[in-house]
Write a protein that holds these residues in place. Structure first.
Motif, PDB file in Angstrom:
ATOM      1  N   ILE A 141       3.436  10.713  -6.955  1.00 19.03           N
ATOM      2  CA  ILE A 141       4.582  11.112  -7.777  1.00 19.03           C
ATOM      3  C   ILE A 141       4.605  10.439  -9.139  1.00 19.03           C
ATOM      4  N   GLY A 142       3.690   9.494  -9.382  1.00 26.82           N
ATOM      5  CA  GLY A 142       3.672   8.802 -10.661  1.00 26.82           C
ATOM      6  C   GLY A 142       4.071   7.346 -10.530  1.00 26.82           C
ATOM      7  N   ARG A 143       3.637   6.538 -11.509  1.00 29.48           N
ATOM      8  CA  ARG A 143       3.925   5.093 -11.489  1.00 29.48           C
ATOM      9  C   ARG A 143       5.373   4.802 -11.877  1.00 29.48           C
ATOM     10  N   ARG A 144       5.874   5.516 -12.892  1.00 31.83           N
ATOM     11  CA  ARG A 144       7.187   5.204 -13.457  1.00 31.83           C
ATOM     12  C   ARG A 144       8.314   5.246 -12.435  1.00 31.83           C
ATOM     13  N   PRO A 145       8.477   6.309 -11.639  1.00 27.02           N
ATOM     14  CA  PRO A 145       9.599   6.315 -10.688  1.00 27.02           C
ATOM     15  C   PRO A 145       9.508   5.201  -9.655  1.00 27.02           C
ATOM     16  N   VAL A 146       8.301   4.864  -9.223  1.00 22.55           N
ATOM     17  CA  VAL A 146       8.149   3.785  -8.247  1.00 22.55           C
ATOM     18  C   VAL A 146       8.545   2.453  -8.869  1.00 22.55           C
ATOM     19  N   LEU A 147       8.130   2.204 -10.106  1.00 23.58           N
ATOM     20  CA  LEU A 147       8.484   0.951 -10.779  1.00 23.58           C
ATOM     21  C   LEU A 147       9.987   0.848 -11.001  1.00 23.58           C
ATOM     22  N   ILE A 148      10.629   1.965 -11.339  1.00 26.08           N
ATOM     23  CA  ILE A 148      12.073   1.951 -11.550  1.00 26.08           C
ATOM     24  C   ILE A 148      12.800   1.638 -10.247  1.00 26.08           C
ATOM     25  N   VAL A 149      12.380   2.244  -9.146  1.00 35.31           N
ATOM     26  CA  VAL A 149      12.992   1.943  -7.848  1.00 35.31           C
ATOM     27  C   VAL A 149      12.813   0.460  -7.507  1.00 35.31           C
TER      28      VAL A 149
ATOM     29  N   PRO B 218       0.814  -1.228   0.000  1.00 34.74           N
ATOM     30  CA  PRO B 218       0.000   0.000   0.000  1.00 34.74           C
ATOM     31  C   PRO B 218       0.841   1.269   0.000  1.00 34.74           C
ATOM     32  N   LEU B 219       2.052   1.211   0.587  1.00 34.31           N
ATOM     33  CA  LEU B 219       2.908   2.396   0.599  1.00 34.31           C
ATOM     34  C   LEU B 219       3.392   2.747  -0.802  1.00 34.31           C
ATOM     35  N   TRP B 220       3.856   1.741  -1.549  1.00 28.47           N
ATOM     36  CA  TRP B 220       4.281   1.983  -2.923  1.00 28.47           C
ATOM     37  C   TRP B 220       3.106   2.467  -3.769  1.00 28.47           C
ATOM     38  N   GLY B 221       1.949   1.814  -3.590  1.00 25.89           N
ATOM     39  CA  GLY B 221       0.791   2.184  -4.397  1.00 25.89           C
ATOM     40  C   GLY B 221       0.353   3.610  -4.144  1.00 25.89           C
ATOM     41  N   ARG B 222       0.322   4.005  -2.863  1.00 29.18           N
ATOM     42  CA  ARG B 222      -0.100   5.350  -2.537  1.00 29.18           C
ATOM     43  C   ARG B 222       0.936   6.383  -2.976  1.00 29.18           C
ATOM     44  N   LEU B 223       2.223   6.033  -2.849  1.00 32.55           N
ATOM     45  CA  LEU B 223       3.265   6.937  -3.322  1.00 32.55           C
ATOM     46  C   LEU B 223       3.149   7.150  -4.827  1.00 32.55           C
ATOM     47  N   SER B 224       2.808   6.081  -5.564  1.00 33.45           N
ATOM     48  CA  SER B 224       2.674   6.210  -7.018  1.00 33.45           C
ATOM     49  C   SER B 224       1.495   7.092  -7.394  1.00 33.45           C
ATOM     50  N   ASP B 225       0.471   7.177  -6.530  1.00 33.94           N
ATOM     51  CA  ASP B 225      -0.632   8.108  -6.771  1.00 33.94           C
ATOM     52  C   ASP B 225      -0.156   9.555  -6.697  1.00 33.94           C
TER      53      ASP B 225
ATOM     54  N   ILE C 266      10.371  -6.254  -0.555  1.00 36.80           N
ATOM     55  CA  ILE C 266      10.138  -4.805  -0.640  1.00 36.80           C
ATOM     56  C   ILE C 266      10.043  -4.375  -2.101  1.00 36.80           C
ATOM     57  N   ALA C 267      10.969  -4.855  -2.928  1.00 39.32           N
ATOM     58  CA  ALA C 267      10.971  -4.475  -4.345  1.00 39.32           C
ATOM     59  C   ALA C 267       9.763  -5.051  -5.077  1.00 39.32           C
ATOM     60  N   GLY C 268       9.428  -6.306  -4.774  1.00 37.48           N
ATOM     61  CA  GLY C 268       8.307  -6.956  -5.445  1.00 37.48           C
ATOM     62  C   GLY C 268       6.959  -6.393  -5.056  1.00 37.48           C
ATOM     63  N   ALA C 269       6.919  -5.609  -3.981  1.00 34.08           N
ATOM     64  CA  ALA C 269       5.655  -5.006  -3.553  1.00 34.08           C
ATOM     65  C   ALA C 269       5.167  -3.939  -4.519  1.00 34.08           C
ATOM     66  N   THR C 270       5.984  -3.577  -5.519  1.00 37.80           N
ATOM     67  CA  THR C 270       5.551  -2.605  -6.523  1.00 37.80           C
ATOM     68  C   THR C 270       4.584  -3.216  -7.533  1.00 37.80           C
ATOM     69  N   ILE C 271       4.207  -4.472  -7.359  1.00 38.55           N
ATOM     70  CA  ILE C 271       3.216  -5.082  -8.248  1.00 38.55           C
ATOM     71  C   ILE C 271       1.915  -4.283  -8.219  1.00 38.55           C
ATOM     72  N   SER C 272       1.557  -3.750  -7.054  1.00 37.43           N
ATOM     73  CA  SER C 272       0.336  -2.941  -6.974  1.00 37.43           C
ATOM     74  C   SER C 272       0.441  -1.699  -7.851  1.00 37.43           C
ATOM     75  N   THR C 273       1.651  -1.154  -7.975  1.00 37.77           N
ATOM     76  CA  THR C 273       1.852  -0.010  -8.852  1.00 37.77           C
ATOM     77  C   THR C 273       1.731  -0.418 -10.314  1.00 37.77           C
ATOM     78  N   ALA C 274       2.222  -1.633 -10.637  1.00 37.33           N
ATOM     79  CA  ALA C 274       2.052  -2.143 -11.996  1.00 37.33           C
ATOM     80  C   ALA C 274       0.569  -2.315 -12.329  1.00 37.33           C
ATOM     81  N   GLN C 275      -0.215  -2.777 -11.361  1.00 37.95           N
ATOM     82  CA  GLN C 275      -1.658  -2.893 -11.579  1.00 37.95           C
ATOM     83  C   GLN C 275      -2.286  -1.523 -11.825  1.00 37.95           C
TER      84      GLN C 275
ATOM     85  N   PRO D   6       6.875   5.220 -20.497  1.00 39.89           N
ATOM     86  CA  PRO D   6       6.371   6.564 -20.214  1.00 39.89           C
ATOM     87  C   PRO D   6       5.580   6.582 -18.912  1.00 39.89           C
ATOM     88  N   GLU D   7       5.357   7.761 -18.394  1.00 40.19           N
ATOM     89  CA  GLU D   7       4.515   7.903 -17.208  1.00 40.19           C
ATOM     90  C   GLU D   7       3.048   7.726 -17.608  1.00 40.19           C
ATOM     91  N   SER D   8       2.292   6.996 -16.806  1.00 34.17           N
ATOM     92  CA  SER D   8       0.905   6.716 -17.151  1.00 34.17           C
ATOM     93  C   SER D   8      -0.064   7.745 -16.593  1.00 34.17           C
TER      94      SER D   8
END
Length: 414
Positions: free
Chosen positions: A73-81, A64-71, A114-123, A193-195
């Motif tokens: 600052i954007g999906r792309r930077p979170v996925l790259i991290v 949820p932290l990655w997902g909310r952060l992506s809301d 921790i890294a794999g938790a960005t799946i929610s951001t991919a969704q 690209p950023e979504s």
């Protein structure tokens, strides 16, 4: 490139992002019993449980932290991290294997979680770049990545065992997973690209903004769908956690007594069937609603659990393989359809956080499922699958009650 081609390229990068993260999971999960045996811990069972739980525990905390952060600052930077973290974690995994270090093995699993938790951001990225009509097809890409990751992961593990021998663990599966992550990282940096577009309304609050999530969760059907997701993953985790153990355990102790190479090949079969079923979801989603697909999946999975009970009780390999096929195919219908329904009924500016909650609940379900399966097995070998059948029956009821109710967010807000 046309807009359609642009979106297809973006979805390809998302697919690779999820695939390489789950590839490492597929490599490690079947090999964990080997680590417990070769590193000679004082309590191998506890060590195995903690190694498995550490990955899911990190996903529970960080999804949820990655997902909310992506809301925000954007999906792309979170996925790259996340890809940077995966690259480093699997590199550590290879080094820990080479140097037989249990401490660094734990560190690698924590980092991968921790890294794999960005799946929610991919969704959330898929939700950003697909229409509501194609949402389920897009979400099925993640399920296909899971299936392929769990197909090639065990095969890589089996190759390492054949080349290095079962007495010496090869570091190359970890290094290979790290190389895949690094390749996907380069692709994300230069091609993804950023979504979130300028018209998007990102959240302006912090990571722990529970108020916005509570507001979104007031929609009753989202609560019901999240409950169905939690129960169905809890059911499936009783299958995925105990299966390799049962296949390897001696016959006189309630298992099938197979060699580890055979166990890994069966693990690859599970992933292959799961990936094929995800392809079916993408095709059927053109003609069937998410609600119908989720119901079919839960019903099929329930039948699979009952077949697993019969196969385990009779120690029938033929019945077991058929049961695995039914179980893997049935569960494959559930994640993309429920995730699609949740995203359609959520505020687009908050769906990253909502999908993150779903992933967090799934991680919690896996922690509980992994913890319960082994004690249940030592009572009677069939009890884990009876428990899975009961839980999947409950999930079927929850899906039936909530999947056909409710409306898309814009309709609710009109």
């Amino acid at each position: 490139m046309s807009d359609g081609g642009h979106r297809r390229g973006s979805l390809l990068v998302i697919f690779l992002t999820v695939f390489v993260d789950l590839l490492g999971f597929g490599i490690v999960l079947p090999l964990l019993p080997i680590y417990a045996d070769q590193l000679k811990p004082q309590n191998p069972g506890l060590t195995l449980g903690l190694l498995m739980a550490s990955f899911s525990a990190m996903q529970f905390i960080f999804s949820p932290l990655w997902g909310r952060l992506s809301d925000r600052i954007g999906r792309r930077p979170v996925l790259i991290v996340g890809l940077v973290g995966s690259t480093l974690s699997y590199l550590i995994f290879g080094l820990a294997t080479a140097y037989q270090s249990l401490t660094w093995m734990f560190i690698s699993r924590i980092g991968a979680g921790i890294a794999g938790a960005t799946i929610s951001t991919a969704q959330a990225y898929i939700a950003d770049t697909t229409t509501k009509e194609k949402r389920a097809r897009g979400m099925a890409l993640i399920g296909a990545a899971f299936g392929l990751g769990f197909t090639f992961g065990p095969l890589l593990a089996a190759t390492a065992l054949v080349t290095a021998g079962e007495e010496a663990l090869s570091p190359w599966p970890g290094f290979t997973a790290s190389a895949f992550s690094a390749a996907a990282l380069m692709l994300a940096i230069f091609k993804l690209p950023e979504s979130l577009n300028p018209q998007s309304v990102p959240s302006q609050r912090g990571w722990f903004d529970l108020a916005s999530l509570n507001e979104a969760l007031r929609i009753p059907t989202i609560v019901g769908l999240l409950s169905a997701w939690f129960v169905s993953v809890l059911a499936f985790s009783t299958f995925e956690s105990i299966l390799f153990f049962i296949l390897k355990e001696p016959i006189d102790e309630g298992g099938f007594g197979y060699e580890l190479i055979d166990v890994l090949l069966i693990g690859a079969l599970i992933g292959f069937v799961h990936a094929l079923a995800q392809g079916m979801v993408r095709g059927l989603s053109k003609r069937m609603s998410e609600a119908k697909l989720a119901t079919v999946g839960a019903g099929t999975s329930l039948v699979g659990f009952l077949l697993l009970v019969a196969a385990t009780g009779n120690l029938s390999l033929g019945m077991l393989l058929f049961a695995i096929f039914v179980q893997a195919a049935g569960f494959a219908f559930i994640p993309p359809t429920i995730q699609s329904l949740i995203s359609r009924r959520s505020d687009p500016s908050k769906q990253g956080g909502i999908l993150g909650v779903g992933q967090s609940l799934g991680a919690l379900a896996r922690i509980l499922g992994h913890g319960l399966s082994f004690p249940l097995f030592f009572i009677t070998s069939t009890i884990p699958f009876w428990a899975g059948a009961a839980l999947m029956g409950l999930a079927l009821v929850l899906i039936a009650l909530n999947a056909n109710r409710g409306e898309d967010f814009r309709t609710v807000e009109r």
